[in-house]
Design a protein around this motif. Structure first.
Motif, PDB file in Angstrom:
ATOM      1  N   LEU A  23      44.239  17.211  50.527  1.00  0.00           N
ATOM      2  CA  LEU A  23      43.309  16.268  49.916  1.00  0.00           C
ATOM      3  C   LEU A  23      44.025  15.130  49.197  1.00  0.00           C
ATOM      4  O   LEU A  23      43.443  14.441  48.386  1.00  0.00           O
ATOM      5  N   SER A  24      45.289  14.916  49.515  1.00  0.00           N
ATOM      6  CA  SER A  24      45.999  13.794  48.925  1.00  0.00           C
ATOM      7  C   SER A  24      45.851  12.580  49.831  1.00  0.00           C
ATOM      8  O   SER A  24      45.483  12.691  50.996  1.00  0.00           O
ATOM      9  N   ALA A  39      35.718  30.531  52.226  1.00  0.00           N
ATOM     10  CA  ALA A  39      35.713  29.424  53.184  1.00  0.00           C
ATOM     11  C   ALA A  39      36.193  28.130  52.526  1.00  0.00           C
ATOM     12  O   ALA A  39      36.977  27.372  53.118  1.00  0.00           O
ATOM     13  N   LEU A  40      35.764  27.898  51.291  1.00  0.00           N
ATOM     14  CA  LEU A  40      36.196  26.703  50.577  1.00  0.00           C
ATOM     15  C   LEU A  40      37.696  26.747  50.287  1.00  0.00           C
ATOM     16  O   LEU A  40      38.402  25.745  50.456  1.00  0.00           O
ATOM     17  N   LEU A  41      38.196  27.911  49.887  1.00  0.00           N
ATOM     18  CA  LEU A  41      39.638  28.043  49.646  1.00  0.00           C
ATOM     19  C   LEU A  41      40.434  27.833  50.931  1.00  0.00           C
ATOM     20  O   LEU A  41      41.476  27.168  50.921  1.00  0.00           O
ATOM     21  N   ALA A  42      39.950  28.379  52.030  1.00  0.00           N
ATOM     22  CA  ALA A  42      40.650  28.203  53.311  1.00  0.00           C
ATOM     23  C   ALA A  42      40.612  26.736  53.747  1.00  0.00           C
ATOM     24  O   ALA A  42      41.607  26.204  54.238  1.00  0.00           O
ATOM     25  N   TRP A  43      39.479  26.090  53.535  1.00  0.00           N
ATOM     26  CA  TRP A  43      39.361  24.684  53.928  1.00  0.00           C
ATOM     27  C   TRP A  43      40.282  23.802  53.098  1.00  0.00           C
ATOM     28  O   TRP A  43      40.952  22.920  53.642  1.00  0.00           O
ATOM     29  N   ASN A  93      44.907  16.958  41.082  1.00  0.00           N
ATOM     30  CA  ASN A  93      44.943  17.928  39.982  1.00  0.00           C
ATOM     31  C   ASN A  93      43.608  18.648  39.818  1.00  0.00           C
ATOM     32  O   ASN A  93      43.568  19.847  39.541  1.00  0.00           O
ATOM     33  N   GLU A  94      42.507  17.924  40.003  1.00  0.00           N
ATOM     34  CA  GLU A  94      41.189  18.549  39.858  1.00  0.00           C
ATOM     35  C   GLU A  94      40.931  19.559  40.979  1.00  0.00           C
ATOM     36  O   GLU A  94      40.408  20.646  40.741  1.00  0.00           O
ATOM     37  N   VAL A  95      41.330  19.222  42.194  1.00  0.00           N
ATOM     38  CA  VAL A  95      41.167  20.155  43.313  1.00  0.00           C
ATOM     39  C   VAL A  95      42.014  21.408  43.082  1.00  0.00           C
ATOM     40  O   VAL A  95      41.565  22.534  43.316  1.00  0.00           O
ATOM     41  N   ARG A  96      43.226  21.220  42.590  1.00  0.00           N
ATOM     42  CA  ARG A  96      44.101  22.363  42.311  1.00  0.00           C
ATOM     43  C   ARG A  96      43.491  23.251  41.216  1.00  0.00           C
ATOM     44  O   ARG A  96      43.484  24.475  41.320  1.00  0.00           O
ATOM     45  N   ARG A  97      42.918  22.621  40.194  1.00  0.00           N
ATOM     46  CA  ARG A  97      42.291  23.390  39.109  1.00  0.00           C
ATOM     47  C   ARG A  97      41.067  24.162  39.618  1.00  0.00           C
ATOM     48  O   ARG A  97      40.872  25.339  39.278  1.00  0.00           O
ATOM     49  N   LEU A  98      40.256  23.522  40.461  1.00  0.00           N
ATOM     50  CA  LEU A  98      39.082  24.205  41.012  1.00  0.00           C
ATOM     51  C   LEU A  98      39.480  25.352  41.940  1.00  0.00           C
ATOM     52  O   LEU A  98      38.827  26.398  41.959  1.00  0.00           O
ATOM     53  N   ARG A  99      40.543  25.170  42.713  1.00  0.00           N
ATOM     54  CA  ARG A  99      41.042  26.255  43.572  1.00  0.00           C
ATOM     55  C   ARG A  99      41.455  27.455  42.735  1.00  0.00           C
ATOM     56  O   ARG A  99      41.159  28.597  43.081  1.00  0.00           O
ATOM     57  N   GLU A 100      42.159  27.190  41.629  1.00  0.00           N
ATOM     58  CA  GLU A 100      42.582  28.287  40.756  1.00  0.00           C
ATOM     59  C   GLU A 100      41.385  28.987  40.141  1.00  0.00           C
ATOM     60  O   GLU A 100      41.370  30.222  40.018  1.00  0.00           O
ATOM     61  N   LEU A 101      40.356  28.225  39.760  1.00  0.00           N
ATOM     62  CA  LEU A 101      39.151  28.815  39.181  1.00  0.00           C
ATOM     63  C   LEU A 101      38.423  29.694  40.199  1.00  0.00           C
ATOM     64  O   LEU A 101      38.030  30.828  39.887  1.00  0.00           O
ATOM     65  N   ILE A 102      38.264  29.202  41.423  1.00  0.00           N
ATOM     66  CA  ILE A 102      37.588  29.988  42.465  1.00  0.00           C
ATOM     67  C   ILE A 102      38.397  31.234  42.804  1.00  0.00           C
ATOM     68  O   ILE A 102      37.841  32.330  42.967  1.00  0.00           O
TER      69      ILE A 102
END
Length: 115
Positions: free
Chosen positions: A77-78, A67-71, A39-48
């Motif tokens: 990350l599960s 690059a971070l979004l593509a990675w 959930n935290e990774v998904r939230r950070l992706r949405e923020l970026i």
């Protein structure tokens, strides 16, 4: 007299279920933590992604953000167990469903063996 026996058996089953839950709870803690990470990774992706869309980043930061979004999109990350079971919050519910199904099958075999 039979009421006392039924109460003893009922209290024994309640105590057994309580101990079982107490033993299983630490085993399912990684499931909750894995779900929190996801959930935290998904939230950070949405923020970026929103910062990129609103054009609030400078040129160097935009390249790193892309690059971070593509990675994170290519890498899952599960957590999984032998790539068969995903370790997330649904694992305890799947486990309980499996146990209930197994108990129902055992009860059906018991009716066949002892009619």
């Amino acid at each position: 007299m039979s009421i006392i026996k039924d109460d003893v058996q009922l209290s024994f089953y309640i105590m057994y279920v309580g101990f079982s839950i107490g033993i299983m709870l630490p085993l399912f803690a990684p499931c909750m933590l894995g779900d929190q990470v996801h959930n935290e990774v998904r939230r950070l992706r949405e923020l970026i992604a929103s910062r990129l869309y609103e054009n609030q980043l400078d040129k160097a930061s935009r390249g790193m953000a892309r690059a971070l979004l593509a990675w994170t999109e290519t890498r899952d990350l599960s957590f999984s167990l032998l790539r068969m079971l995903d370790i997330d919050i649904s694992l305890p519910f799947k486990f309980v469903g499996l146990l209930v199904t197994y108990l129902i099958i055992l009860l059906q075999f018991q009716k066949v063996i002892n009619p």
